[in-house]
Design a protein around this motif. Sequence first.
Motif, mmCIF file in Angstrom:
data_model
loop_
_atom_site.group_PDB
_atom_site.id
_atom_site.type_symbol
_atom_site.label_atom_id
_atom_site.label_comp_id
_atom_site.label_asym_id
_atom_site.label_seq_id
_atom_site.Cartn_x
_atom_site.Cartn_y
_atom_site.Cartn_z
ATOM 1 N N ILE A 1 26.311 51.396 -31.562
ATOM 2 C CA ILE A 1 27.322 50.335 -31.639
ATOM 3 C C ILE A 1 27.887 50.034 -30.253
ATOM 4 C CG2 ILE A 1 29.619 49.793 -32.536
ATOM 5 C CD1 ILE A 1 28.846 51.404 -35.057
ATOM 6 N N SER A 2 28.118 51.085 -29.475
ATOM 7 C CA SER A 2 28.658 50.902 -28.120
ATOM 8 C C SER A 2 27.631 50.252 -27.193
ATOM 9 C CB SER A 2 29.098 52.256 -27.555
ATOM 10 O OG SER A 2 29.532 52.122 -26.219
ATOM 11 N N ASP A 3 26.372 50.746 -27.231
ATOM 12 C CA ASP A 3 25.340 50.203 -26.340
ATOM 13 C C ASP A 3 25.050 48.739 -26.619
ATOM 14 O OD1 ASP A 3 25.135 52.596 -25.067
ATOM 15 O OD2 ASP A 3 23.284 53.247 -26.052
ATOM 16 N N LEU A 4 25.045 48.367 -27.887
ATOM 17 C CA LEU A 4 24.727 46.987 -28.254
ATOM 18 C C LEU A 4 25.963 46.105 -28.314
ATOM 19 C CD1 LEU A 4 22.045 47.538 -31.054
ATOM 20 C CD2 LEU A 4 21.714 47.235 -28.601
ATOM 21 N N ASP A 5 27.112 46.671 -28.010
ATOM 22 C CA ASP A 5 28.365 45.915 -27.982
ATOM 23 C C ASP A 5 28.625 45.228 -29.318
ATOM 24 O OD1 ASP A 5 30.716 44.975 -26.882
ATOM 25 O OD2 ASP A 5 29.803 43.201 -25.971
ATOM 26 N N VAL B 1 21.046 42.239 -31.684
ATOM 27 C CA VAL B 1 20.577 41.980 -30.315
ATOM 28 C C VAL B 1 20.323 40.481 -30.200
ATOM 29 C CG1 VAL B 1 19.534 44.266 -30.020
ATOM 30 C CG2 VAL B 1 18.147 42.383 -30.922
ATOM 31 N N PRO B 2 20.284 39.938 -28.974
ATOM 32 C CA PRO B 2 19.967 38.513 -28.817
ATOM 33 C C PRO B 2 18.568 38.196 -29.336
ATOM 34 C CG PRO B 2 20.914 39.417 -26.795
ATOM 35 C CD PRO B 2 20.631 40.578 -27.690
ATOM 36 N N LEU B 3 18.417 36.997 -29.900
ATOM 37 C CA LEU B 3 17.139 36.576 -30.477
ATOM 38 C C LEU B 3 16.532 35.459 -29.631
ATOM 39 C CD1 LEU B 3 15.084 36.722 -32.808
ATOM 40 C CD2 LEU B 3 16.460 35.007 -34.009
ATOM 41 N N LEU B 4 15.306 35.691 -29.155
ATOM 42 C CA LEU B 4 14.544 34.677 -28.431
ATOM 43 C C LEU B 4 13.380 34.228 -29.312
ATOM 44 C CD1 LEU B 4 14.388 36.396 -24.914
ATOM 45 C CD2 LEU B 4 16.056 34.718 -25.731
ATOM 46 N N HIS B 5 12.764 33.116 -28.936
ATOM 47 C CA HIS B 5 11.645 32.581 -29.714
ATOM 48 C C HIS B 5 10.482 32.238 -28.806
ATOM 49 C CE1 HIS B 5 15.020 31.952 -32.505
ATOM 50 N NE2 HIS B 5 14.104 32.065 -33.456
ATOM 51 N N THR B 6 9.296 32.321 -29.365
ATOM 52 C CA THR B 6 8.088 31.924 -28.652
ATOM 53 C C THR B 6 7.102 31.347 -29.650
ATOM 54 O OG1 THR B 6 6.439 32.614 -27.008
ATOM 55 C CG2 THR B 6 6.884 34.131 -28.823
ATOM 56 N N HIS B 7 6.015 30.773 -29.144
ATOM 57 C CA HIS B 7 5.064 30.057 -29.979
ATOM 58 C C HIS B 7 4.114 31.031 -30.681
ATOM 59 C CE1 HIS B 7 6.601 26.605 -27.867
ATOM 60 N NE2 HIS B 7 6.259 27.138 -26.716
ATOM 61 N N PRO B 8 3.525 30.615 -31.808
ATOM 62 C CA PRO B 8 2.614 31.510 -32.547
ATOM 63 C C PRO B 8 1.480 32.058 -31.708
ATOM 64 C CG PRO B 8 3.173 29.600 -33.890
ATOM 65 C CD PRO B 8 3.760 29.347 -32.529
ATOM 66 N N VAL B 9 0.891 31.221 -30.833
ATOM 67 C CA VAL B 9 -0.224 31.703 -30.016
ATOM 68 C C VAL B 9 0.228 32.785 -29.050
ATOM 69 C CG1 VAL B 9 0.074 29.933 -28.226
ATOM 70 C CG2 VAL B 9 -2.168 30.954 -28.586
ATOM 71 N N VAL B 10 1.501 32.714 -28.604
ATOM 72 C CA VAL B 10 2.035 33.741 -27.702
ATOM 73 C C VAL B 10 2.315 35.018 -28.474
ATOM 74 C CG1 VAL B 10 3.849 34.291 -26.040
ATOM 75 C CG2 VAL B 10 2.996 31.949 -26.216
ATOM 76 N N VAL B 11 2.819 34.882 -29.711
ATOM 77 C CA VAL B 11 3.093 36.065 -30.538
ATOM 78 C C VAL B 11 1.819 36.867 -30.755
ATOM 79 C CG1 VAL B 11 3.791 36.833 -32.837
ATOM 80 C CG2 VAL B 11 5.110 35.086 -31.663
#
Length: 648
Positions: free
Chosen positions: A27-31, A119-129
């Motif tokens: 909880i502390s590390d992830l604020d 945690v923060p959520l980022l996104h990328t394209h299917p081909v990158v996944v």
Amino acid sequence: MFKKKPNIKPLAPLRSSDRRRTADLIISDLDLQVPLPTSDDAEAKAAATAAHSALRNSLLPDNTLSARFTTTHGPDLKQISGTVYVGAHAGDDQRVLWIKFEDRMYPTVYTLWRNPRIVPLLHTHPVVVDKLQTGADLMTPGLAWGPPFPDKARKGTVVAVANTAAPSAPVVVGVCEIDVADVTQVTGAKGLAVRTVHWAEDEIWAWSQGGKTGGGPPREVEGWLVDEGGEVGELADETERLVVQDEEPGGVSLDAEAGRETQEEEAQPEEEDLGLGEEVEDRELTREEIDEAFCKAFLYGVHHYKSNNEPPNYGLEFPLNQSVFLSTLVQPFLPAFTPLQTSSLQIKKSSYKNVKKFIKGLEKMQILKSKDRAGNETVVLDIDFDDAQVTNFKPYRLPRKETAAGTSVGRGTKATEKIDPNDSAVGQTVKIISLFRPKEKLAPLFAASSSDPRAYYTAADLRPIINAYLEKENLISDKARRAAKLDPFLANAVFDGRSPLDNGILAKGLAPREVVVERILAGCSPYYVIARTPAGEPDAPPDVSKPRAGAPPKVLITLETRSGNKTATKISGLEAFGIAPQALADELRKVCAGSTSVERLVGSSPKAPVMEVMVQGPQAAAVGRALERRGVSQRWVEVVDKTKGRKK
């Protein structure tokens, strides 16, 4: 990091005090926000304490076990060690929930699916996944749906990465190598953005005490696409607005709000007559006419995407490989009205001869940028949507019927639509249910609940039977309800000394109840059934197969090199999922813009043949999406890449 199987030592229960301390450290590390009392009265304090405990239990369930592990990491295969925390949320199997190494805690995808926005959520394209799920890192140009990016995505921060096709279900865990929040442009950017630590389908995801395969990502995880105020954020609004077609990367169609197609049809620009329409004679085209038709088809494709989608990439996912480029931006827009025109409009009959030279020719016109990759392949990195030739392009009339490429574009019709065959498997829902049939040595276990020792059971069915036996024989420990005492039956039939963990348990005469359950499941014979629900009939009773012994089947996708340096993709094992091989081949021929064939698999029985579909090119990603449309999850698909001599 966990591309290879780590060495995990025997699990041990985590003391309650250690579990609470570890949860508070997370909880502390992830604020994360800790619930605070709203007032000084005892009731408010008790409510805050209960909420704090619930947060701890959500991060680390009270049944959590821990163990040390060792593995190799980095290009120099440096040996590192750490701790895994294994637990199970209600209704789930026991899985690795957290990984600790180098004094830092990393959540696994199982924890992210249960705890949105930790945690923060980022996104990328299917081909990158697809690349990230082989251990690759996320480069800055691969970031999608931004800028702006989450404010907390700073250098050194643990982040989650999701597929734009399933934006609320994270499938990768990594660490930011740059301040992603400060990135203002991804097109043309260079450098590493996120270092991958763990992903769905790696060895940590697949690990379990009973050897069960890992669980696939859910289609949607409620709570991830929510802003700080608790309202649905812009990203969630965007996902509701966008309809992502299941196509080859680069063929993503963004359908706007209802009624827009009608408006576009009414506002359709005046069409140019190229002299190739239905009123002209059916004749072979000259090479100059073929070259001109291909160039104008490309301009039409770029114009179409620019007119119907949003900047900066207008619905295209770069880089585009050669097959995607041709099937998405060129072939749907070729003016092939007659059989001879259709026969003429082939890239091999142009002066370019192949797609690579065609792309290079467009690059000389400064309309796009390309790059050569290993394996004699060229990919399109970027397209200049503001080029004068695109801006001033005047659409021409196109045939409404299906062309040689298997795609038609008419007024009011999306160029990226693929015509699905009349395949009953498309849209079906498939479930594989793992069953356990007790072996004869486990028969005394079922007497306490009067259950049939030769029947088929799910893991959920066996748990109450096991608990009934423990309670009837008074084997539940008085000191720890989560532990069970061993009687002669459990000591001989379950903990028989074959596992290194058995000797310690037999010496103590005590074992965690979860371990008892896992060992009993491992002592049963594995079976499975496949339940298929027809498309469009969610309330219909599923068609359930007979129980079959062994591990559940998988669709095998094999990439092979043929005729020198050409790659072919083979697909087998479709029959178990009710998929017609010929129907799948027909769709892949259109989607992949390559020839397909269906033949009997070498070695299969002529009386019960297993058919194999083959399609030209490295088309594993396209095949995977076609299978998902037929209800086959990625966890039931195995990809073998023989072109590189390794197994994914």
